[in-house]
Design a protein around this motif. Structure first.
Motif, mmCIF file in Angstrom:
data_model
loop_
_atom_site.group_PDB
_atom_site.id
_atom_site.type_symbol
_atom_site.label_atom_id
_atom_site.label_comp_id
_atom_site.label_asym_id
_atom_site.label_seq_id
_atom_site.Cartn_x
_atom_site.Cartn_y
_atom_site.Cartn_z
ATOM 1 N N UNK A 87 0.830 -1.209 0.000
ATOM 2 C CA UNK A 87 0.000 0.000 0.000
ATOM 3 C C UNK A 87 0.865 1.259 0.000
ATOM 4 N N UNK A 88 0.352 2.374 -0.482
ATOM 5 C CA UNK A 88 1.112 3.625 -0.445
ATOM 6 C C UNK A 88 1.312 4.121 0.976
ATOM 7 N N UNK A 89 2.260 5.045 1.135
ATOM 8 C CA UNK A 89 2.603 5.527 2.479
ATOM 9 C C UNK A 89 1.397 6.083 3.221
ATOM 10 N N UNK A 90 0.532 6.810 2.528
ATOM 11 C CA UNK A 90 -0.580 7.465 3.218
ATOM 12 C C UNK A 90 -1.607 6.480 3.759
ATOM 13 N N UNK A 91 -1.583 5.238 3.259
ATOM 14 C CA UNK A 91 -2.530 4.233 3.748
ATOM 15 C C UNK A 91 -1.932 3.286 4.773
ATOM 16 N N UNK A 92 -0.699 3.515 5.150
ATOM 17 C CA UNK A 92 -0.092 2.674 6.175
ATOM 18 C C UNK A 92 -0.778 2.896 7.522
ATOM 19 N N UNK A 93 -0.693 1.909 8.392
ATOM 20 C CA UNK A 93 -1.289 1.958 9.726
ATOM 21 C C UNK A 93 -2.811 2.094 9.666
ATOM 22 N N UNK A 94 -3.426 1.592 8.601
ATOM 23 C CA UNK A 94 -4.880 1.661 8.437
ATOM 24 C C UNK A 94 -5.409 0.240 8.270
ATOM 25 N N UNK A 95 -6.147 -0.243 9.258
ATOM 26 C CA UNK A 95 -6.656 -1.610 9.214
ATOM 27 C C UNK A 95 -7.652 -1.830 8.093
ATOM 28 N N UNK A 96 -8.316 -0.763 7.659
ATOM 29 C CA UNK A 96 -9.369 -0.913 6.664
ATOM 30 C C UNK A 96 -8.854 -1.429 5.328
#
Length: 263
Positions: free
Chosen positions: A226-235
C-alpha cells in the motif's frame, strides 16, 4: 541449553523482525505517520495482556527445566527478576517523563523485560541478588530504549520499530545472553562461557541474515504494497464497520473527544 530462550526466541525474533523492517523501510515515513500511535483506552485494555504475561512468565521460563529443585529455582529467579524490573521501569519512566508522570507504553512493556533477560540463566544458582540485578538492568535499558532509542532507530538507522520489540525482546535478550556467559564463567552451571557466546552470536547472525532475505522477498512488487498514506490503516486488509459506514455516508465520523476526556 537456555530454559527461558532469551537468545533463541526473544533476541532472534526481535532482530529478525528489525532486519525485515530495515529492508522494508519507507523514507516517506521517516517523520512518522498520523495513524502510528494508540489511544489511552486501548492501552488500558492492553494492560490486561501485560498482567497475564507477568503472572505466567515464570511458568514459561521453567517449563522445560528439570522437574524438582531446578524447576523451582527457575520459577523463583524469574519472579525476582520481574519484580525488580517493575520497580526500575516505574522509577525510570517517572524520571524521564514530564512532571514525573508515567508512560503507559513503558509500563506495558518494560515491566516484562526482566522475564526476558533472566531466561538464559533462570535455572542457574545465580542467587536472589543476581536475579534482581538482571531485572533492574533490564527495566532500565528497556524503558530508556522506548524513550530515546526507538526515535533514533527510525530517524537515523531506517528501522521503524512500531511495537518496540527491540526494547522488550532485543536488548533484554542480549542482556540475557551476556548474563548467561557471566553465570557460566562464575561456575553457576556446568558448561563453557564460549558456548554461551557462540549461541548468542549465531542467534543474532541467523536473525539478521534471515530477516534481510525475508525482507527482500516481501519487497517484491508482486505483493502490492500500500502507499505511504494508507499505512497503519486496518481498513486496507480488514472489514472495519465504522470505515464502511463512513464511506457510504450513512454515518458521520464519530466524535471520540468525550471518551478521551473521560479516559
Amino acid at each position: 541449553m537456555t530454559v527461558g530462550a532469551s537468545m533463541i526466541i526473544h533476541a532472534f525474533g526481535a532482530y529478525f523482525g528489525l532486519s525485515v523492517a530495515r529492508v522494508l523501510y519507507r523514507p516517506g515515513l521517516r517523520n512518522g505517520h498520523e495513524n502510528d500511535g494508540s489511544v489511552y483506552h486501548s492501552d488500558l485494555f492492553a494492560m490486561i495482556g501485560t498482567v497475564f504475561l507477568w503472572m505466567f512468565w515464570p511458568s514459561f521460563n521453567s517449563a522445560i527445566a528439570d522437574p524438582g529443585t531446578v524447576q523451582l529455582t527457575a520459577v523463583i529467579n524469574t519472579y525476582l527478576s520481574l519484580a525488580a524490573c517493575v520497580l526500575s521501569a516505574y522509577a525510570i519512566s517517572s524520571l524521564v517523563e514530564h512532571k514525573g508522570k508515567l508512560d503507559m507504553v513503558h509500563i506495558q512493556n518494560a515491566t516484562l523485560a526482566g522475564g526476558v533477560a533472566v531466561g538464559t540463566c533462570a535455572d542457574m544458582a545465580i542467587q536472589p541478588f543476581g536475579a534482581m540485578l538482571i531485572g533492574v538492568v533490564a527495566g532500565i535499558i528497556s524503558t530508556l530504549g522506548f524513550k530515546y532509542l526507538s526515535p533514533v532507530l527510525a530517524s537515523n538507522l531506517g528501522i521503524q520499530d512500531t511495537c518496540g520489540v527491540h526494547n522488550l525482546h532485543g536488548m533484554p535478550g542480549i542482556l540475557g545472553g551476556l548474563a548467561g556467559i557471566v553465570a557460566v564463567a562464575l561456575g553457576k552451571k556446568d558448561g563453557y562461557p564460549s558456548m554461551q557466546a557462540a549461541a548468542l552470536a549465531s542467534s543474532l547472525g541467523f536473525a539478521l541474515i534471515g530477516g534481510a532475505i525475508t525482507g527482500l522477498i516481501m519487497k517484491l512488487p508482486v505483493w502490492g504494497q500500500p502507499p505511504d498514506q494508507n499505512c497503519f490503516d486496518d481498513a486496507i486488509y480488514w472489514e472495519v464497520p465504522e470505515a464502511d459506514e463512513e464511506s457510504d455516508g450513512s454515518l458521520a465520523p464519530a466524535d471520540h473527544s468525550k471518551n478521551k476526556t473521560e479516559a
